[in-house]
Design a protein around this motif. Structure first.
Motif, PDB file in Angstrom:
ATOM      1  N   ALA A   1      13.172   0.115   3.727  1.00 21.35           N
ATOM      2  CA  ALA A   1      14.170   0.981   2.998  1.00 21.35           C
ATOM      3  C   ALA A   1      13.324   2.608   3.001  1.00 21.35           C
ATOM      4  O   ALA A   1      14.004   3.610   2.913  1.00 21.35           O
ATOM      5  CB  ALA A   1      14.366   0.628   1.687  1.00 21.35           C
ATOM      6  N   CYS A   2      12.040   2.619   2.822  1.00 17.28           N
ATOM      7  CA  CYS A   2      11.347   3.851   2.577  1.00 17.28           C
ATOM      8  C   CYS A   2      11.662   4.822   3.731  1.00 17.28           C
ATOM      9  O   CYS A   2      11.399   4.630   4.884  1.00 17.28           O
ATOM     10  CB  CYS A   2       9.798   3.566   2.372  1.00 17.28           C
ATOM     11  N   PRO A   3      12.205   6.090   3.440  1.00 18.27           N
ATOM     12  CA  PRO A   3      12.582   7.165   4.290  1.00 18.27           C
ATOM     13  C   PRO A   3      11.281   8.062   4.756  1.00 18.27           C
ATOM     14  O   PRO A   3      11.342   8.581   5.437  1.00 18.27           O
ATOM     15  CB  PRO A   3      13.779   7.849   3.743  1.00 18.27           C
ATOM     16  N   LYS A   4      10.236   7.895   3.593  1.00 16.26           N
ATOM     17  CA  LYS A   4       8.977   8.736   4.028  1.00 16.26           C
ATOM     18  C   LYS A   4       7.696   8.010   4.469  1.00 16.26           C
ATOM     19  O   LYS A   4       6.707   8.528   4.462  1.00 16.26           O
ATOM     20  CB  LYS A   4       8.644   9.218   2.545  1.00 16.26           C
ATOM     21  N   GLN A   5       8.143   6.710   5.034  1.00 21.18           N
ATOM     22  CA  GLN A   5       7.027   5.917   5.597  1.00 21.18           C
ATOM     23  C   GLN A   5       5.658   5.853   4.638  1.00 21.18           C
ATOM     24  O   GLN A   5       4.837   5.791   4.860  1.00 21.18           O
ATOM     25  CB  GLN A   5       6.269   6.504   6.814  1.00 21.18           C
ATOM     26  N   ALA A   6       6.321   5.566   3.140  1.00 24.04           N
ATOM     27  CA  ALA A   6       5.283   5.722   1.849  1.00 24.04           C
ATOM     28  C   ALA A   6       4.799   4.359   1.661  1.00 24.04           C
ATOM     29  O   ALA A   6       3.739   3.994   1.367  1.00 24.04           O
ATOM     30  CB  ALA A   6       5.719   6.424   0.908  1.00 24.04           C
ATOM     31  N   VAL A   7       5.471   3.316   1.817  1.00 18.46           N
ATOM     32  CA  VAL A   7       5.217   1.907   1.275  1.00 18.46           C
ATOM     33  C   VAL A   7       5.155   0.929   2.333  1.00 18.46           C
ATOM     34  O   VAL A   7       6.115   1.117   3.208  1.00 18.46           O
ATOM     35  CB  VAL A   7       6.189   1.549   0.202  1.00 18.46           C
ATOM     36  N   TYR A   8       4.277   0.294   2.536  1.00 24.48           N
ATOM     37  CA  TYR A   8       3.981  -0.681   3.645  1.00 24.48           C
ATOM     38  C   TYR A   8       3.216  -2.086   3.003  1.00 24.48           C
ATOM     39  O   TYR A   8       2.754  -1.826   1.752  1.00 24.48           O
ATOM     40  CB  TYR A   8       2.822  -0.087   4.607  1.00 24.48           C
TER      41      TYR A   8
ATOM     42  N   SER B   1       9.381  -0.556 -10.189  1.00 19.62           N
ATOM     43  CA  SER B   1       9.845   0.776 -10.863  1.00 19.62           C
ATOM     44  C   SER B   1       8.941   1.912 -10.718  1.00 19.62           C
ATOM     45  O   SER B   1       7.703   1.797 -10.342  1.00 19.62           O
ATOM     46  CB  SER B   1       9.693   0.450 -12.409  1.00 19.62           C
ATOM     47  N   MET B   2       9.269   2.963 -11.164  1.00 19.03           N
ATOM     48  CA  MET B   2       8.772   4.368 -11.060  1.00 19.03           C
ATOM     49  C   MET B   2       9.232   5.212 -12.104  1.00 19.03           C
ATOM     50  O   MET B   2      10.407   5.495 -12.636  1.00 19.03           O
ATOM     51  CB  MET B   2       8.746   4.817  -9.403  1.00 19.03           C
ATOM     52  N   VAL B   3       8.248   6.397 -12.107  1.00 21.43           N
ATOM     53  CA  VAL B   3       8.525   7.599 -12.792  1.00 21.43           C
ATOM     54  C   VAL B   3       8.346   8.811 -12.013  1.00 21.43           C
ATOM     55  O   VAL B   3       7.220   8.866 -11.424  1.00 21.43           O
ATOM     56  CB  VAL B   3       7.756   7.661 -14.247  1.00 21.43           C
TER      57      VAL B   3
ATOM     58  N   THR C   1       7.962  10.042  -2.397  1.00 28.99           N
ATOM     59  CA  THR C   1       8.688  11.300  -3.311  1.00 28.99           C
ATOM     60  C   THR C   1       9.554  10.473  -4.020  1.00 28.99           C
ATOM     61  O   THR C   1      10.193  11.345  -4.835  1.00 28.99           O
ATOM     62  CB  THR C   1       9.461  12.056  -2.139  1.00 28.99           C
ATOM     63  N   ALA C   2       9.261   9.375  -4.611  1.00 29.78           N
ATOM     64  CA  ALA C   2       9.788   8.897  -5.742  1.00 29.78           C
ATOM     65  C   ALA C   2      11.353   9.233  -5.403  1.00 29.78           C
ATOM     66  O   ALA C   2      12.252   9.290  -6.678  1.00 29.78           O
ATOM     67  CB  ALA C   2       9.651   9.435  -7.262  1.00 29.78           C
ATOM     68  N   CYS C   3      11.972   8.635  -4.326  1.00 31.47           N
ATOM     69  CA  CYS C   3      13.368   8.666  -4.107  1.00 31.47           C
ATOM     70  C   CYS C   3      13.954   7.452  -4.911  1.00 31.47           C
ATOM     71  O   CYS C   3      15.343   7.407  -4.957  1.00 31.47           O
ATOM     72  CB  CYS C   3      13.729   8.791  -2.951  1.00 31.47           C
ATOM     73  N   GLY C   4      13.299   6.484  -4.921  1.00 33.11           N
ATOM     74  CA  GLY C   4      13.771   5.214  -5.428  1.00 33.11           C
ATOM     75  C   GLY C   4      14.736   4.198  -4.547  1.00 33.11           C
ATOM     76  O   GLY C   4      15.137   3.328  -4.973  1.00 33.11           O
ATOM     77  N   LEU C   5      14.417   4.646  -3.329  1.00 35.05           N
ATOM     78  CA  LEU C   5      15.186   3.714  -2.395  1.00 35.05           C
ATOM     79  C   LEU C   5      14.524   2.432  -2.433  1.00 35.05           C
ATOM     80  O   LEU C   5      15.414   1.385  -2.120  1.00 35.05           O
ATOM     81  CB  LEU C   5      15.599   4.566  -1.082  1.00 35.05           C
ATOM     82  N   CYS C   6      13.211   2.402  -2.457  1.00 41.28           N
ATOM     83  CA  CYS C   6      12.644   0.952  -2.283  1.00 41.28           C
ATOM     84  C   CYS C   6      13.003  -0.035  -3.637  1.00 41.28           C
ATOM     85  O   CYS C   6      13.344  -0.931  -3.378  1.00 41.28           O
ATOM     86  CB  CYS C   6      11.045   1.086  -2.415  1.00 41.28           C
ATOM     87  N   ALA C   7      13.073   0.583  -4.806  1.00 42.14           N
ATOM     88  CA  ALA C   7      13.548   0.053  -6.025  1.00 42.14           C
ATOM     89  C   ALA C   7      15.008  -0.315  -5.856  1.00 42.14           C
ATOM     90  O   ALA C   7      15.425  -1.555  -6.358  1.00 42.14           O
ATOM     91  CB  ALA C   7      13.342   1.003  -7.260  1.00 42.14           C
TER      92      ALA C   7
ATOM     93  N   VAL D   1       0.899  -1.271   0.102  1.00 40.25           N
ATOM     94  CA  VAL D   1       0.182   0.016  -0.060  1.00 40.25           C
ATOM     95  C   VAL D   1       0.870   1.128   0.024  1.00 40.25           C
ATOM     96  O   VAL D   1       1.940   1.205   0.783  1.00 40.25           O
ATOM     97  CB  VAL D   1      -0.763  -0.132   1.276  1.00 40.25           C
ATOM     98  N   LEU D   2       0.659   2.261  -0.956  1.00 41.47           N
ATOM     99  CA  LEU D   2       1.626   3.453  -0.686  1.00 41.47           C
ATOM    100  C   LEU D   2       0.603   4.408   0.110  1.00 41.47           C
ATOM    101  O   LEU D   2      -0.761   4.881  -0.030  1.00 41.47           O
ATOM    102  CB  LEU D   2       1.204   4.093  -2.317  1.00 41.47           C
ATOM    103  N   LYS D   3       1.201   4.603   1.191  1.00 44.95           N
ATOM    104  CA  LYS D   3       0.296   5.452   2.292  1.00 44.95           C
ATOM    105  C   LYS D   3       0.081   7.042   1.880  1.00 44.95           C
ATOM    106  O   LYS D   3       1.043   7.639   1.017  1.00 44.95           O
ATOM    107  CB  LYS D   3       0.896   5.466   3.442  1.00 44.95           C
TER     108      LYS D   3
HETATM  109  S1  SF4 Z   1       8.079   4.099  -1.938  1.00 39.17           S
HETATM  110 FE1  SF4 Z   1       9.290   5.252  -0.311  1.00 39.17          FE
HETATM  111  S2  SF4 Z   1      11.446   4.477  -0.906  1.00 39.17           S
HETATM  112 FE2  SF4 Z   1      10.083   4.162  -2.577  1.00 39.17          FE
HETATM  113  S3  SF4 Z   1      10.295   5.849  -3.950  1.00 39.17           S
HETATM  114 FE3  SF4 Z   1       8.554   6.505  -2.494  1.00 39.17          FE
HETATM  115  S4  SF4 Z   1       9.555   7.481  -0.763  1.00 39.17           S
HETATM  116 FE4  SF4 Z   1      11.186   6.328  -1.941  1.00 39.17          FE
END
Ligand code: SF4
Ligand code: SF4
Lengths: 388, 187
Positions: free
Chosen positions: B128-135, B89-91, B74-80, B62-64
């Motif tokens: 990995a997510c620094p923004k608590q975005a993906v769970y 994958s993300m854009v 914030t699409a930082c890509g750390l999860c990827a 879930v993307l919170k």
């Molecule tokens: S889900 Fe988290 S780690 Fe993945 S891109 Fe978004 S902010 Fe970054």
């Protein structure tokens, strides 16, 4: 009248045929259910209510599988094997008396038609003959597969069947001596009173017979011919599709027939306690014909209850006991069961000389005493040394 | 070392007469199995009855959103990067004026896809997510796929719905306390 008899007979044969197949079909379901329940599971319960359509689904699966014949196999024998197994399995239920008789009125006379496909005075012998033919199905199939494992399985089946047939026959001889007839109906009628059921007069014979029946049906603990851990699939390793289905099906039919055989030989067949009182009461209140037929029906139901119990017992044992080793199997057959059954015959004969029916209990008592004393004399097993 | 108190010393001693008859032990065994026949079965009928798998079960992603309903990612890509199966994958896209109520950060994921055939549900993206975005939700599984097109989950399936906020009901499993605003109501 002849035509009526023919029709009724034909009907009985067809019904018995159908019932045999039906029971064998549902034995596969029952086997899985019983196995599951004994192992704290639920078993098949998705196809239909309580999984009752499961056998149909299984059969459908079998039919739609590829029917493969190995290149090196001898083709006709390969096909003949399962056919033989199925044929002999189906033939043996012909002489089993499923009930007393159906009474028909015709031209003012009553005709009694026995609830049995054919009444022959050598019924026991007939079953023996057919059952020992059954091993050909396995033997031919195993040999024709041209596969070492199949052949080994078939050889095992043949030698096992031959060894246990001797003890089987010998334990039966005691009964034949008491009845004085080879007709299954005569044997059943001999056991009209409850305490003359052969299981009470021939306890040892019953145990030997039961053991041998397990071996004859290739059921655990004697299922060495199809022992997966050693022989892949045993004699049916190379079989697929409905040919394999026939082999498996024949096993269940054999189980049904042996259950019927055991219940009619040792458990009084269609007899039950106070049967005559019930019969008299029914004929008294419902009239000669209807009463008699209903009494017959009750007897048949009782007989099937006994059969189902034994089928259950077969499964119960299967999911309890591990498989024997082959040398243990042969030792048990040749060194224990055959001498014991010979002894059983001798003691029964001696008892019959003085008109006592229950002499074989002597052997049982002696064996129990021996077992108890041997247990008492055995060195007590020390508590297992604790390793640090 | 003894693991259980039920272990028995195996011996090769001669069998006694009673043991050679097999029958006593067979009867014993039959008694044991028939007892099990009548026992209550512990089976749970799966699709109809679902067991609670615990608060740490890793199920559907879930993307919170945050408290104001804005997407956290914030699409930082750390999860990827963290993903061992390379399923994500993300854009990225830049937040426009007037979209502040949609995305919390200035950069957001315009496309965010997880390939559910690749995903092994290890939960490393969540860590990995620094923004608590993906769970990975503990209360919902990824359903069986019936179509090829269903395999890659896009934002339509991943972003948390406002009427169906995900709350991890366990006081012990707390979100990493990097954000003081993470109260139970919001997460
Ligand atoms: S889900 Fe988290 S780690 Fe993945 S891109 Fe978004 S902010 Fe970054
Ligand atoms: S759970 Fe593991 S495999 Fe699945 S997307 Fe996250 S990091 Fe990748």
């Amino acid at each position: 009248m002849d035509l009526t008899v023919l029709l009724v007979k034909g009907l009985i044969i067809l019904v018995i045929f159908g019932i045999t197949l039906l029971i064998a079909t549902y034995s596969t379901y029952a086997e899985r259910k019983v196995a599951a329940f004994l192992q704290d599971r639920l078993g098949p319960n998705r196809a239909g209510p309580f999984g009752l359509l499961q056998p149909i689904a299984d059969a459908g699966k079998m039919f739609f599988k590829e029917d493969f014949i190995p290149a090196q196999a001898s083709k006709w024998l390969f096909i003949l094997g399962p056919c033989l197994a199925m044929l002999t399995a189906l033939m043996s239920s012909a002489v089993i008396p499923f009930g007393d008789s159906i009474r028909l009125a015709w031209d003012g006379t009553n005709y009694d038609i026995p609830m049995q496909a054919i009444e022959i005075n050598i019924g026991v012998l007939y079953i023996f003959g057919v059952v020992s033919l059954g091993v050909y199905g396995i033997m031919v199939g195993g040999w024709a597969s041209n596969n070492k494992f199949s052949l080994l399985g078939a050889i095992r089946a043949a030698s096992q069947n031959i060894s246990y047939e001797i003890a089987l026959g010998l334990s039966l001889i005691a009964i034949l001596m008491m009845t004085g007839s080879l007709s299954l109906r005569a044997i059943v009628n001999e056991q009209a009173t409850f305490f003359e059921w052969n299981v009470f007069t021939q306890p040892l014979g019953f145990i030997i017979f039961l053991t041998c029946a397990f071996a004859e049906c290739n059921r655990t603990p004697f299922d060495l011919p199809e022992c997966e851990t050693e022989l892949v699939g045993g004699y049916h390793t190379e079989y697929s599709s409905m040919k394999l289905g026939f082999y498996l099906f024949a096993e269940y039919i054999n189980m049904f027939v042996s259950s019927a055989f055991i219940s009619s030989l040792y458990f009084g067949g269609y007899h039950y306690p106070f049967m005559n009182a019930v019969h008299d009461g029914l004929t008294g209140s419902l009239g000669e014909i209807a009463g008699h037929n209903i009494a017959t029906a009750i007897g048949t139901v009782v007989f099937f209850a006994k059969i189902f119990f034994f089928i259950f017992f077969f499964m119960w044992v299967r999911w309890t006991i591990p498989r024997f080793r082959y040398d243990q199997l042969m030792n048990l057959g040749w060194k224990s069961l055959i001498p014991l059954s010979i002894l059983n015959v001798v003691v029964t004969g001696a008892g019959l000389l003085y008109d006592i029916k229950y002499t074989t209990w002597l052997i049982v008592v002696v064996m129990v005493v021996l077992a108890l004393t041997s247990n008492a004399r055995a060195p007590k097993s020390q508590a297992a040394p604790q390793r640090a | 070392m003894q693991l259980t108190n039920r272990s028995k010393q195996v011996s090769n001693k001669e069998m006694t007469m009673a043991e050679k008859m097999y029958l006593p032990s067979i009867v014993q065994g039959l008694a044991i199995t028939i007892k099990h026949f009548f026992m209550k079965k512990p089976t749970i009928q799966y699709p109809e009855v679902k067991r609670y798998l615990g608060p740490v079960f890793r199920g559907h992603h879930v993307l919170k959103r945050d408290e104001q309903g804005r997407e956290r990612c914030t699409a930082c890509g750390l999860c990827a990067v963290a993903c061992p199966a390379e399923a994500i994958s993300m854009v990225a896209a830049e937040r426009k004026k007037g979209e502040e109520n949609l995305y919390r950060e200035e950069k957001y994921a315009a496309v965010y896809e997880i390939n559910m055939l690749r995903c092994i549900f290890c939960g490393l993206c969540e860590e990995a997510c620094p923004k608590q975005a993906v769970y990975l939700r503990h209360d919902r599984m990824v359903p069986v796929f019936l179509e090829r097109d269903d395999i890659v989950y896009g934002k339509d399936k991943l972003v948390e719905r406002l009427d169906d906020r995900y709350v991890r009901m366990n006081s012990e499993v707390k979100a990493t306390p990097t954000e003081p605003s993470l109260t139970k109501a919001a997460t």
